[in-house]
Design an enzyme around this catalytic site. Structure first.
Site, short mmCIF file in Angstrom:
data_model
loop_
_atom_site.label_atom_id
_atom_site.label_comp_id
_atom_site.label_asym_id
_atom_site.label_seq_id
_atom_site.Cartn_x
_atom_site.Cartn_y
_atom_site.Cartn_z
N PHE A 14 -51.21 13.32 49.27
CA PHE A 14 -49.63 13.15 48.96
C PHE A 14 -48.94 14.01 50.09
O PHE A 14 -49.60 15.20 50.21
CB PHE A 14 -49.25 13.57 47.66
N ASP A 74 -48.84 3.13 51.70
CA ASP A 74 -49.89 3.71 50.85
C ASP A 74 -50.87 2.63 50.21
O ASP A 74 -51.74 2.14 50.82
CB ASP A 74 -49.19 4.64 49.98
N GLU A 132 -40.44 1.85 58.04
CA GLU A 132 -40.94 2.07 56.72
C GLU A 132 -41.73 3.59 56.91
O GLU A 132 -42.20 4.01 58.10
CB GLU A 132 -42.07 1.18 56.11
N ASP A 133 -41.58 4.41 55.79
CA ASP A 133 -41.95 5.94 56.21
C ASP A 133 -43.31 5.83 56.06
O ASP A 133 -44.37 6.37 56.76
CB ASP A 133 -41.24 6.80 54.97
N ARG A 188 -37.08 16.24 52.00
CA ARG A 188 -36.80 14.93 52.74
C ARG A 188 -36.33 15.69 54.33
O ARG A 188 -36.50 15.04 55.39
CB ARG A 188 -35.82 14.25 52.35
P1 IMP Z 1 -47.00 1.88 48.47
O1 IMP Z 1 -46.14 0.44 47.77
O2 IMP Z 1 -47.98 2.41 47.53
O3 IMP Z 1 -47.48 1.03 49.84
O4 IMP Z 1 -46.07 2.83 48.91
C1 IMP Z 1 -44.85 2.78 49.63
C2 IMP Z 1 -43.86 3.88 49.07
O5 IMP Z 1 -44.31 5.04 48.19
C3 IMP Z 1 -43.21 4.48 50.35
O6 IMP Z 1 -42.28 4.00 51.14
C4 IMP Z 1 -42.84 5.97 49.96
O7 IMP Z 1 -41.47 5.77 49.61
C5 IMP Z 1 -43.81 6.05 48.56
N1 IMP Z 1 -45.07 6.98 49.00
C6 IMP Z 1 -46.35 6.48 49.22
N2 IMP Z 1 -47.02 7.65 49.55
C7 IMP Z 1 -46.23 8.55 49.54
C8 IMP Z 1 -46.52 10.17 49.98
O8 IMP Z 1 -47.52 10.50 50.12
N3 IMP Z 1 -45.21 10.93 49.76
C9 IMP Z 1 -44.10 10.40 49.64
N4 IMP Z 1 -43.75 9.20 49.37
C10 IMP Z 1 -44.91 8.22 49.24
MG MG Z 2 -40.54 4.46 50.49
#
Ligand code: IMP
Ligand code: MG
Length: 188
Positions: A162, A113, A109-110, A175
């Site tokens: 962010f 959050d 995963e990148d 990207r």
């Molecule tokens: P979560 O479901 O809130 O944990 O977020 C996961 C997904 O949201 C990640 O796989 C990213 O694709 C996107 N994401 C969360 N934070 C960021 C950020 O700071 N920049 C860009 N994409 C983000």
């Molecule tokens: Mg993602």
């Protein structure tokens, strides 16, 4: 201590971002994690499961850093709208069940959050009966946690701001950047 380099500022759409994690620091951390995974899964043929789109850059470096002889599959979920995480997670591209079953899965995963994506996806993945799941994320925002997620490897823990670059985007852009940039919070 490395001398502090002056910030580079870039603009994507209407927002400005400043340099935050250098390409060199990212590559160094990716090499470390790759070596640890190689040790943990020595002799195995893991399945690298890459979360599209954001993790494709990290995954391509990490997979080569492990040197393990594995297979690759892709998953796509969607949740983000602009710079805000949403609770409604959709599984747009599910993994191939045949590839997952009885395999040691390295889920790449990148960024974790809020945790909603993994909260939704991990149970779906476990239904496919992998031998094990190792979750690797390049970035983690601990302060943004809404639901706790057990992460096996974290590249960098970062504040709840962010970020873009190295696979991560802001509304489609950024990207391709080799480094990671953080949003400049400006008074408007
Ligand atoms: P979560 O479901 O809130 O944990 O977020 C996961 C997904 O949201 C990640 O796989 C990213 O694709 C996107 N994401 C969360 N934070 C960021 C950020 O700071 N920049 C860009 N994409 C983000
Ligand atoms: Mg993602």
């Amino acid at each position: 201590m490395k001398p502090n380099k002056p910030d580079t500022v870039i603009q994507l759409h209407q927002l400005r971002f400043h340099s935050y994690l250098s390409a060199t620091d990212i590559q160094e951390r990716v090499r470390q994690i790759g070596a640890e995974l190689a040790e943990q899964l020595r002799g195995e043929t893991p399945l690298y499961l890459v979360m599209l789109k954001g993790a494709f850059v990290f995954a391509s470096d990490l997979i080569r850093a492990t040197g393990l002889n594995g297979e690759v599959d892709f998953v796509r979920t969607s949740s983000y709208v602009g710079t805000v995480s949403s609770r409604r997670i959709k599984l747009l591209l599910p993994p191939d069940p045949e590839l997952v079953r009885d395999r040691h899965v390295i889920l790449i995963e990148d960024i974790v959050d809020s945790g909603y994506t993994m909260q939704h996806f991990l149970p779906e993945l476990r239904k496919l009966r992998p031998a094990s799941v190792t979750l690797v994320t390049l970035l983690h925002k601990p302060e943004a946690t809404k639901v706790p997620v057990e992460i096996d490897y974290v590249g960098f823990s970062i504040p709840d701001k962010f970020v873009v670059g190295y696979g991560l985007d802001y509304n489609g852009l950024g990207r391709q950047l080799p480094a990671i940039y953080q949003l400049v919070e400006e008074m408007i």
